[in-house]
Motif scaffolding. Structure first.
Motif, PDB file in Angstrom:
ATOM      1  N   ILE A  47      10.868  25.276  25.101  1.00 53.21           N
ATOM      2  CA  ILE A  47      11.397  24.266  26.019  1.00 53.21           C
ATOM      3  C   ILE A  47      11.327  22.879  25.396  1.00 53.21           C
ATOM      4  O   ILE A  47      12.321  22.143  25.360  1.00 53.21           O
ATOM      5  CB  ILE A  47      10.617  24.286  27.352  1.00 53.21           C
ATOM      6  CG1 ILE A  47      10.865  25.590  28.105  1.00 53.21           C
ATOM      7  CG2 ILE A  47      11.016  23.092  28.232  1.00 53.21           C
ATOM      8  CD1 ILE A  47       9.927  25.797  29.287  1.00 53.21           C
ATOM      9  N   ALA A  48      10.159  22.515  24.890  1.00 49.85           N
ATOM     10  CA  ALA A  48       9.980  21.180  24.313  1.00 49.85           C
ATOM     11  C   ALA A  48      10.884  20.982  23.109  1.00 49.85           C
ATOM     12  O   ALA A  48      11.508  19.924  22.950  1.00 49.85           O
ATOM     13  CB  ALA A  48       8.516  20.973  23.922  1.00 49.85           C
ATOM     14  N   GLY A  49      10.982  22.001  22.257  1.00 52.11           N
ATOM     15  CA  GLY A  49      11.841  21.879  21.088  1.00 52.11           C
ATOM     16  C   GLY A  49      13.307  21.769  21.459  1.00 52.11           C
ATOM     17  O   GLY A  49      14.043  20.936  20.914  1.00 52.11           O
ATOM     18  N   THR A  50      13.734  22.574  22.401  1.00 53.70           N
ATOM     19  CA  THR A  50      15.145  22.571  22.803  1.00 53.70           C
ATOM     20  C   THR A  50      15.535  21.261  23.477  1.00 53.70           C
ATOM     21  O   THR A  50      16.652  20.762  23.294  1.00 53.70           O
ATOM     22  CB  THR A  50      15.428  23.750  23.752  1.00 53.70           C
ATOM     23  OG1 THR A  50      15.072  24.972  23.105  1.00 53.70           O
ATOM     24  CG2 THR A  50      16.897  23.789  24.144  1.00 53.70           C
ATOM     25  N   LEU A  51      14.621  20.676  24.239  1.00 50.86           N
ATOM     26  CA  LEU A  51      14.943  19.467  25.008  1.00 50.86           C
ATOM     27  C   LEU A  51      14.495  18.174  24.324  1.00 50.86           C
ATOM     28  O   LEU A  51      14.633  17.096  24.908  1.00 50.86           O
ATOM     29  CB  LEU A  51      14.300  19.555  26.396  1.00 50.86           C
ATOM     30  CG  LEU A  51      14.796  20.693  27.291  1.00 50.86           C
ATOM     31  CD1 LEU A  51      14.046  20.695  28.613  1.00 50.86           C
ATOM     32  CD2 LEU A  51      16.292  20.594  27.533  1.00 50.86           C
ATOM     33  N   VAL A  62      13.911  27.250  37.111  1.00 54.19           N
ATOM     34  CA  VAL A  62      15.087  26.820  36.342  1.00 54.19           C
ATOM     35  C   VAL A  62      14.660  26.078  35.079  1.00 54.19           C
ATOM     36  O   VAL A  62      15.131  26.362  33.974  1.00 54.19           O
ATOM     37  CB  VAL A  62      15.991  25.926  37.215  1.00 54.19           C
ATOM     38  CG1 VAL A  62      17.060  25.235  36.365  1.00 54.19           C
ATOM     39  CG2 VAL A  62      16.650  26.744  38.322  1.00 54.19           C
ATOM     40  N   ASN A  63      13.746  25.126  35.227  1.00 52.36           N
ATOM     41  CA  ASN A  63      13.286  24.350  34.075  1.00 52.36           C
ATOM     42  C   ASN A  63      12.584  25.228  33.046  1.00 52.36           C
ATOM     43  O   ASN A  63      12.818  25.103  31.837  1.00 52.36           O
ATOM     44  CB  ASN A  63      12.341  23.239  34.533  1.00 52.36           C
ATOM     45  CG  ASN A  63      13.065  22.098  35.212  1.00 52.36           C
ATOM     46  OD1 ASN A  63      14.269  21.922  35.050  1.00 52.36           O
ATOM     47  ND2 ASN A  63      12.331  21.310  35.978  1.00 52.36           N
ATOM     48  N   ASN A  64      11.728  26.113  33.520  1.00 51.82           N
ATOM     49  CA  ASN A  64      10.937  26.933  32.604  1.00 51.82           C
ATOM     50  C   ASN A  64      11.752  28.015  31.909  1.00 51.82           C
ATOM     51  O   ASN A  64      11.261  28.641  30.958  1.00 51.82           O
ATOM     52  CB  ASN A  64       9.761  27.564  33.347  1.00 51.82           C
ATOM     53  CG  ASN A  64       8.729  26.539  33.766  1.00 51.82           C
ATOM     54  OD1 ASN A  64       8.588  25.505  33.135  1.00 51.82           O
ATOM     55  ND2 ASN A  64       8.013  26.819  34.852  1.00 51.82           N
ATOM     56  N   ASN A  65      12.972  28.220  32.367  1.00 51.98           N
ATOM     57  CA  ASN A  65      13.862  29.189  31.731  1.00 51.98           C
ATOM     58  C   ASN A  65      15.071  28.520  31.080  1.00 51.98           C
ATOM     59  O   ASN A  65      16.010  29.204  30.670  1.00 51.98           O
ATOM     60  CB  ASN A  65      14.316  30.243  32.749  1.00 51.98           C
ATOM     61  CG  ASN A  65      13.209  31.227  33.101  1.00 51.98           C
ATOM     62  OD1 ASN A  65      12.977  32.188  32.392  1.00 51.98           O
ATOM     63  ND2 ASN A  65      12.506  30.956  34.197  1.00 51.98           N
ATOM     64  N   LEU A  66      15.034  27.188  30.998  1.00 57.88           N
ATOM     65  CA  LEU A  66      16.113  26.418  30.355  1.00 57.88           C
ATOM     66  C   LEU A  66      17.481  26.798  30.900  1.00 57.88           C
ATOM     67  O   LEU A  66      18.460  26.894  30.164  1.00 57.88           O
ATOM     68  CB  LEU A  66      16.081  26.622  28.833  1.00 57.88           C
ATOM     69  CG  LEU A  66      14.917  25.965  28.094  1.00 57.88           C
ATOM     70  CD1 LEU A  66      14.889  26.409  26.640  1.00 57.88           C
ATOM     71  CD2 LEU A  66      15.003  24.444  28.178  1.00 57.88           C
ATOM     72  N   MET A  67      17.551  27.004  32.217  1.00 58.26           N
ATOM     73  CA  MET A  67      18.816  27.379  32.831  1.00 58.26           C
ATOM     74  C   MET A  67      19.735  26.171  32.994  1.00 58.26           C
ATOM     75  O   MET A  67      19.284  25.043  33.081  1.00 58.26           O
ATOM     76  CB  MET A  67      18.546  28.030  34.191  1.00 58.26           C
ATOM     77  CG  MET A  67      17.806  29.352  34.086  1.00 58.26           C
ATOM     78  SD  MET A  67      17.324  30.003  35.693  1.00 58.26           S
ATOM     79  CE  MET A  67      18.930  30.243  36.455  1.00 58.26           C
ATOM     80  N   TYR A  68      21.037  26.452  33.014  1.00 62.77           N
ATOM     81  CA  TYR A  68      22.081  25.442  33.213  1.00 62.77           C
ATOM     82  C   TYR A  68      22.017  24.354  32.140  1.00 62.77           C
ATOM     83  O   TYR A  68      22.415  23.209  32.373  1.00 62.77           O
ATOM     84  CB  TYR A  68      21.978  24.824  34.617  1.00 62.77           C
ATOM     85  CG  TYR A  68      21.759  25.849  35.697  1.00 62.77           C
ATOM     86  CD1 TYR A  68      22.634  26.929  35.855  1.00 62.77           C
ATOM     87  CD2 TYR A  68      20.659  25.777  36.550  1.00 62.77           C
ATOM     88  CE1 TYR A  68      22.422  27.885  36.840  1.00 62.77           C
ATOM     89  CE2 TYR A  68      20.435  26.732  37.539  1.00 62.77           C
ATOM     90  CZ  TYR A  68      21.339  27.778  37.676  1.00 62.77           C
ATOM     91  OH  TYR A  68      21.121  28.729  38.657  1.00 62.77           O
ATOM     92  N   LEU A  69      21.525  24.715  30.957  1.00 61.84           N
ATOM     93  CA  LEU A  69      21.292  23.731  29.898  1.00 61.84           C
ATOM     94  C   LEU A  69      22.578  23.040  29.478  1.00 61.84           C
ATOM     95  O   LEU A  69      22.635  21.806  29.395  1.00 61.84           O
ATOM     96  CB  LEU A  69      20.637  24.420  28.696  1.00 61.84           C
ATOM     97  CG  LEU A  69      20.269  23.529  27.519  1.00 61.84           C
ATOM     98  CD1 LEU A  69      19.259  22.462  27.946  1.00 61.84           C
ATOM     99  CD2 LEU A  69      19.698  24.376  26.370  1.00 61.84           C
ATOM    100  N   LEU A  70      23.605  23.817  29.209  1.00 60.50           N
ATOM    101  CA  LEU A  70      24.858  23.220  28.730  1.00 60.50           C
ATOM    102  C   LEU A  70      25.451  22.288  29.772  1.00 60.50           C
ATOM    103  O   LEU A  70      25.908  21.186  29.451  1.00 60.50           O
ATOM    104  CB  LEU A  70      25.857  24.317  28.363  1.00 60.50           C
ATOM    105  CG  LEU A  70      27.156  23.835  27.709  1.00 60.50           C
ATOM    106  CD1 LEU A  70      26.852  23.048  26.428  1.00 60.50           C
ATOM    107  CD2 LEU A  70      28.062  25.015  27.395  1.00 60.50           C
ATOM    108  N   GLU A  71      25.438  22.704  31.044  1.00 56.10           N
ATOM    109  CA  GLU A  71      25.982  21.856  32.104  1.00 56.10           C
ATOM    110  C   GLU A  71      25.224  20.533  32.205  1.00 56.10           C
ATOM    111  O   GLU A  71      25.799  19.491  32.503  1.00 56.10           O
ATOM    112  CB  GLU A  71      25.899  22.577  33.452  1.00 56.10           C
ATOM    113  CG  GLU A  71      26.865  23.742  33.590  1.00 56.10           C
ATOM    114  CD  GLU A  71      26.623  24.522  34.864  1.00 56.10           C
ATOM    115  OE1 GLU A  71      27.166  24.124  35.897  1.00 56.10           O
ATOM    116  OE2 GLU A  71      25.889  25.529  34.811  1.00 56.10           O
TER     117      GLU A  71
END
Length: 366
Positions: free
Chosen positions: A224-228, A178-187
């Protein structure tokens, strides 16, 4: 006759309690096999927040050591909302030599009589009810003479998992996926991130990937790092203070506007259970840098300041510089940040970390 337990659901994501129910079907109810039947779309839920491929990949990870459990894609292959009645008729017709039962959680009992073709369904197959909570609809259980069973229950739910609750009880491989695919990001971020910041974060993730491609760095880590990077940007000062008091009180001496980088790193490590130190470190350093900057660290630092929506004077030249020479671009952005910080707040108020980073990379105090 081989006894088969059919276990349907969205599995978005699959979690430890799903697996424990599957194990109980084998160990306590003595089924020969458990067929896990993920739905394309659950009739009682909105559209799934993850793709079919992702849900299948997570199920494979969760069930890899259970040779008696298999994934059946019948409902997914229909690519439309599926009803249990149709699936039961399909399996019984295709495999008349098997004896089927249907597995359900006690949380589904309240809507049980609303299931499609319910009166026919209840005659077609036996239901085995696993008790998800102490409170359940005993009236329905008694009315239809349903069997109930207890199992090793962590009281998890996919909704809780998506919202970062009880991740310490989740299957590690699934959580990593989940983390490595940036899943459920908006939630996971919408309650503490406005729309402008959200799209900035997506842009930084894209820019970080572009810079990673130019510098032979893992694209997925960079995205991942950039998005988060700004995951804690809109936390209240009080919440950020609590986090730093728990993790590193010395960082409270840094200016409040840069706290979010440290807090974001601790949040991902402690609450999302991110295990990739390189990603965590790059988020920790994205505001004021450090004397020890990896290529990924520089990428995230720069991507934040030259992302697509940035339109300050000179940004196009800085983008070109960063793309042609990452370290040179990093130094130029660091120099600009240092000079602007002093102009706005004076050198006594910009924090120890930025000064150390500047002295190391710009003045050459190495």
């Amino acid at each position: 006759m081989k006894r088969i337990a059919l276990f349907g659901g969205s599995f978005d994501p699959v979690h430890t309690d799903h697996v424990n129910i599957i194990k109980s079907c084998k160990d306590k109810l003595h089924f020969d096999e458990v067929w896990v039947v993920p739905a394309y779309v659950n009739p009682f839920k909105n559209l799934s927040t993850s793709s079919v491929t992702q849900r299948l990949e997570m199920l494979k990870l969760a069930l890899k050591d259970l040779d008696f459990a298999k994934i059946d894609t019948y409902e997914i292959s229909k690519q439309t909302s599926s009803f249990t009645y149709d699936s039961v008729k399909y399996f019984k017709s295709k495999y008349p030599e098997f004896e089927f039962s249907f597995i359900m959680g006690s949380d589904q009992l309240d809507n049980f009589e609303k299931w499609d073709n319910f009166q026919q369904l209840i005659k077609e197959i036996n239901f085995k009810v696993f008790l998800r909570t102490k409170d359940f609809n005993q009236t329905i259980v008694d009315k239809y003479n349903l069997e109930t069973f207890e199992f090793e229950n962590n009281h998890l739910s996919s909704t809780k998992i998506r919202n970062l609750e009880n991740l310490n009880l989740q299957i590690k491989e699934v959580n990593d996926y989940v983390n490595n695919n940036l899943m459920y990001l908006l939630e996971r971020v919408e309650s503490k991130m406005d729309e402008k910041r959200y799209f900035h974060s997506l842009n930084v993730g894209q820019m970080a990937m572009e810079l990673a491609r130019l510098n032979n760095v893992d694209l997925n880590k960079a995205q991942i790092a950039g998005t988060l990077h700004d995951v804690a940007k809109h936390w209240s000062e009080q919440d950020m203070r609590k986090c730093l008091e728990l993790n590193n009180k010395d960082l409270l001496n840094e200016p409040t506007p840069v706290w979010h980088s440290f807090v974001g790193a601790y949040h991902l490590k402690n609450d999302w259970l991110f295990s990739d130190k390189e990603i965590i470190d790059s988020i920790f350093k994205h505001t004021v840098g450090s004397t020890d900057m990896t290529t990924l660290d520089m990428i995230v630092f720069c991507a934040d300041k030259i992302s697509a929506e940035r339109n300050y004077e000179g940004v196009e030249n800085l983008r070109a510089l960063v793309k042609s020479d990452l370290e040179l671009g990093f130094k130029e952005l660091l120099k600009n940040q240092y000079e602007v910080a002093i102009q706005k707040h004076s050198i006594d108020s910009i924090g120890k970390s930025l000064i150390e980073t500047y002295n190391f990379w710009i003045k050459g105090d190495k």
